[in-house]
Structure formats: C-alpha cells, structure tokens
Design a protein around this motif. Structure first.
Motif, short mmCIF file in Angstrom:
data_model
loop_
_atom_site.label_atom_id
_atom_site.label_comp_id
_atom_site.label_asym_id
_atom_site.label_seq_id
_atom_site.Cartn_x
_atom_site.Cartn_y
_atom_site.Cartn_z
N ILE A 121 7.77 10.27 3.00
CA ILE A 121 7.90 8.81 2.91
C ILE A 121 8.48 8.26 4.22
CG2 ILE A 121 9.05 6.90 1.71
CD1 ILE A 121 9.05 8.71 -0.83
N LEU A 122 9.50 8.92 4.76
CA LEU A 122 10.10 8.46 6.02
C LEU A 122 9.06 8.47 7.15
CD1 LEU A 122 13.61 10.20 5.93
CD2 LEU A 122 13.15 7.74 5.75
N ASN A 123 8.20 9.47 7.18
CA ASN A 123 7.15 9.51 8.20
C ASN A 123 6.13 8.40 8.02
OD1 ASN A 123 8.13 11.73 9.62
ND2 ASN A 123 7.10 13.21 8.28
N GLU A 124 5.81 8.10 6.75
CA GLU A 124 4.82 7.06 6.45
C GLU A 124 5.35 5.65 6.75
OE1 GLU A 124 1.51 7.11 5.11
OE2 GLU A 124 1.72 9.12 5.96
N LEU A 125 6.67 5.50 6.75
CA LEU A 125 7.26 4.17 6.95
C LEU A 125 6.74 3.48 8.20
CD1 LEU A 125 11.06 4.49 6.07
CD2 LEU A 125 9.27 3.39 4.75
N SER B 33 0.82 -1.22 0.00
CA SER B 33 0.00 0.00 0.00
C SER B 33 0.85 1.27 0.00
CB SER B 33 -0.96 0.01 1.20
OG SER B 33 -0.23 0.00 2.42
N LEU B 34 2.01 1.25 0.66
CA LEU B 34 2.88 2.42 0.64
C LEU B 34 3.44 2.64 -0.77
CD1 LEU B 34 4.32 4.77 1.96
CD2 LEU B 34 6.13 3.21 2.69
N LEU B 35 3.84 1.54 -1.42
CA LEU B 35 4.39 1.65 -2.78
C LEU B 35 3.33 2.19 -3.74
CD1 LEU B 35 6.38 -1.69 -2.76
CD2 LEU B 35 7.37 0.59 -2.90
N ASP B 36 2.06 1.86 -3.50
CA ASP B 36 0.98 2.35 -4.36
C ASP B 36 0.77 3.86 -4.21
OD1 ASP B 36 0.52 -0.16 -5.37
OD2 ASP B 36 -1.07 -0.65 -3.94
N GLN B 37 1.14 4.41 -3.06
CA GLN B 37 0.94 5.84 -2.81
C GLN B 37 2.03 6.71 -3.43
OE1 GLN B 37 0.68 6.74 1.38
NE2 GLN B 37 -0.47 4.87 1.80
N ILE B 38 3.16 6.09 -3.77
CA ILE B 38 4.34 6.86 -4.18
C ILE B 38 4.35 7.04 -5.69
CG2 ILE B 38 6.86 6.82 -4.25
CD1 ILE B 38 6.70 5.31 -1.58
N SER B 39 4.64 8.25 -6.14
CA SER B 39 4.67 8.51 -7.58
C SER B 39 5.84 7.79 -8.23
CB SER B 39 4.77 10.02 -7.83
OG SER B 39 5.99 10.51 -7.27
N GLY B 40 5.70 7.53 -9.52
CA GLY B 40 6.76 6.84 -10.25
C GLY B 40 6.55 5.34 -10.26
N LEU C 175 12.77 1.31 -0.56
CA LEU C 175 11.58 0.59 -0.11
C LEU C 175 11.60 -0.82 -0.68
CD1 LEU C 175 9.11 3.53 -0.79
CD2 LEU C 175 10.16 2.91 1.40
N VAL C 176 11.60 -1.80 0.20
CA VAL C 176 11.73 -3.20 -0.20
C VAL C 176 10.38 -3.89 0.00
CG1 VAL C 176 13.01 -5.34 0.16
CG2 VAL C 176 14.13 -3.13 0.57
N ASP C 177 9.88 -4.55 -1.06
CA ASP C 177 8.57 -5.19 -0.95
C ASP C 177 8.69 -6.61 -0.40
OD1 ASP C 177 9.24 -6.90 -3.07
OD2 ASP C 177 8.23 -5.67 -4.57
N ALA C 178 7.56 -7.29 -0.32
CA ALA C 178 7.51 -8.60 0.33
C ALA C 178 8.35 -9.66 -0.37
CB ALA C 178 6.05 -9.07 0.41
N VAL C 179 8.63 -9.47 -1.68
CA VAL C 179 9.43 -10.46 -2.40
C VAL C 179 10.86 -9.98 -2.65
CG1 VAL C 179 7.45 -11.59 -3.49
CG2 VAL C 179 8.53 -9.65 -4.64
N GLY C 180 11.25 -8.89 -1.99
CA GLY C 180 12.65 -8.46 -2.04
C GLY C 180 12.98 -7.44 -3.11
N ASN C 181 12.01 -7.06 -3.95
CA ASN C 181 12.29 -6.03 -4.96
C ASN C 181 12.38 -4.67 -4.28
OD1 ASN C 181 12.24 -7.83 -7.13
ND2 ASN C 181 10.01 -7.78 -7.16
#
Length: 366
Positions: free
Chosen positions: A61-65, A38-45, A144-150
């Motif tokens: 982004i740091l605050n949202e982490l 959900s955090l990755l979905d909020q970020i532009s790019g 930002l690292v997702d659940a599968v390591g990307n």
C-alpha cells in the motif's frame, strides 16, 4: 510478541503521576495520505473501517500511494508520518490542547518508527516513563483519506513489540485519575489486566470501541468488558453503535447510548457532522457538531473528541459542556491531515470555545 525488554533510555517515573494515562500496548506510527478512490477499491476489507494487514500488504500500500495521491495545494506534504494510535492521539491532545498531564503505557522498539513515536510524544509533553523498550519492530498503520475526508485504516501489528499483561505493575497506575483504553482483541489480555490493577488503584476507565469491524467480530468479549461494571465512560461512533445493537429491533444512536449507559456512568455516541448524543444517569443531551467545516481528514476525530470530553470531566463540567468541548476538539483535528492538531487549529478551537462560553484551559486566560 513477548520480546526481550531492554534498558530504557526514557526518564524514570515522575513522583507526581499524570492525571490521565493511556494504555497502548504497541507504540504505533501512522502514514496518512489523501488518495483517490481507485486505490481504496484495490484494498481488501470495507472502506471506512480498520482491518489488520501483514507487513507485505502494508509495504504494498505504501508503494502504491505514490501513484494515487490526491493533489492538495494546501498540504505541504502529501504523506504525513506521525506518532499514531487512537490512545496516543487522545493523550497527546489532552496534554497539548488542554494542558492536562498525561502519560502512555506500552512498548516501543529502537527503530526508525519507535524513535519517531518517542520524539513526537515527548516533544508534546506526554510522559513516556511507562513506555518499555523492546527488541523487534514498532507497529505501523496506513491511514487512507478519500476526497471527502473519510479515512480507511490498515494497521500492521504482526511481530510488533507489545506490552504483556504480566509486565504491568501497580506503580504504573498509582496516583492517576483516568485510564484511556481502546478495545482490541489482540490486546485483550493486557486490557483486562490494566483495568483490574487500575480499579484497585482507584483509577476510572474510559473505553473506546475502536471500529465497527472490532465490535462485529469480537462482540462477546466486548460485552463481557461492559457488563463487568469496570468501565466508567464509553465512546462509540455511529457505525460501532449499530454493530453493538445489530439484530435488535431498535439500533439507533439513542438506543445504543441507553444500552451503554446501563453499564457505564457516562455513555457517548458520536455522530460525525450531526454532533453527538450522551447519557449520564438519567440525563441525556444532544450536542451539534461545531465549526461546520468539510472534513479534510476524519483521522483522529473521535480520539480528539475524547480529549475534550475528558478535559471536561477532569474540570467537573456538566455533561453538555463536556460534549460541547469534545465537539470543539474533534472539529479541530479534521481541519488538516493526520491525528495531530496543528497550532492554528488549536487556536481555532479556543475561539469556538470562547464564542460558546465554554471554560477555556487556564493557560489561555489573560
């Protein structure tokens, strides 16, 4: 930013130059965290790449982490803050993992991030005598690292202290054998100046293509760099290779490595879990990934692959051996969070090298 240069607290240049130098015009601190989708979905790019952000977005982004951290019982800290940047990762890996003397050329500020960068790199044995102290902030990046390591990277370089092209001297390069460079449009002037002086000093150039966005958006100056004939070794990952040949009838990794090899002595396309393909002269090799471990975090995988590959070149090893050692070192960093290899994972790498009959660094031998 042409910030005022200050008297540096770092040591003067050693009489014996490091074998490998890294050009990173701005010292950089990485904030690495495993986060939910959900955090990755909020970020532009686009997800998975690297896109510059302003300081306000970085702080947001740091605050949202805090509310998006993925629980990972194996990680002692949910957020790792460390000296970062592709070039810094590569030269630190060469120094710590392979005991190849290395140094970094760039600028840092006397702030919390700058002091962290200096402490981390110097405590790992990297020569910082070519690092200039300037007034202003040190650059930062959220990884930002997702659940599968990307990993998705959002660097903030606005207003950060930066080395300028006219500050480079021949003395910076004299006596070294390799210069490690990462393609970046914001540093293009200093990259061109560093390559010009390094070649005059007989230094070979290793270029990393940085990100698919960088290749896509700034392809023309990249092609000029490659076509200059000054790049001896080029690394691209699969996404960067596709962008390089976008619009061509054939844009697969084999075609990309062939294209790069027209301009560079050594060309390497890394393929993540599928290993890599490389070309030197008429020789082409394919080497599988080593370890077969699900990546905890892909941050630094290409950077540490370069550490191992360059170690192989410095030792005069074959193309296949260079690729295999690169696969071992790239595989070592993905086993934990961040672009720095842990002592346990270095030991894992040496075991992999030993099993495959690859030449270990001298300090590993009984």
């Amino acid at each position: 930013m042409g910030a005022e240069e200050l008297p540096s607290p770092l040591p003067k240049k050693d009489k014996k130059a490091p074998l490998v130098l890294g050009l990173q015009s701005s010292a950089l601190v990485d904030h690495v965290a495993r986060v939910d989708w959900s955090l990755l979905d909020q970020i532009s790019g686009e997800r998975g790449g690297s896109q510059l952000v302003a300081i306000e977005e970085l702080e947001h982004i740091l605050n949202e982490l805090k509310t998006h951290i993925l629980p990972t019982p194996d990680d002692p800290s949910p957020i790792v803050t460390i000296a970062g940047g592709s070039v810094a990762n590569t030269v630190r890996g060469m120094t710590v993992g392979f005991q190849v003397t290395s140094g970094i050329i760039g600028a840092f500020a006397d702030d919390e991030q700058g002091r962290l960068f200096v402490h981390n790199m110097s405590s790992n044995g990297v020569n910082l005598s070519r690092l200039r102290l300037k007034k202003g902030p040190t650059a930062q990046c959220v990884c930002l690292v997702d659940a599968v390591g990307n990993r998705t990277m959002r660097p903030c370089l606005s207003n950060a202290v930066r080395l300028q092209a006219d500050e480079l001297t021949r003395e910076d390069f004299t006596g070294s054998k390799w210069l490690v460079v990462r393609y970046a449009i914001s540093s293009l002037e200093v990259i061109r100046a560093a390559i010009r002086i390094a070649k005059q000093e007989g230094v070979s150039i290793s270029l990393d293509l940085a990100s698919f966005e960088m290749v896509r958006n700034f392809k023309s100056p990249l092609l000029e760099l490659l076509e200059s004939g000054d790049i001896d070794l080029c690394f691209a990952n699969e996404d960067e290779a596709k962008e390089l040949l976008r619009g061509e009838q054939n844009a697969d990794p084999e075609a990309a490595v062939g294209f790069l090899a027209k301009h560079c002595q050594w060309a390497v396309v890394t393929l993540g879990p599928n290993g890599c393909i490389a070309k030197h002269g008429k020789e082409i090799v394919r080497v599988p990934a080593i370890g077969g471990t699900q990546a905890t975090d892909a941050t630094g995988a290409g950077d540490l692959f370069a550490s191992g590959f360059l170690y192989g070149l410095v030792k005069g090893l074959s193309l296949e051996e260079c690729c295999s050692i690169g696969s071992c070192s790239g595989g070592s960093v993905i086993r934990s969070l961040g672009g720095e290899v842990t002592p346990e994972n270095w030991q894992w790498m040496y075991k992999q090298m030993e099993v495959k009959g690859l030449p270990l660094p001298d300090f590993c031998k009984p």
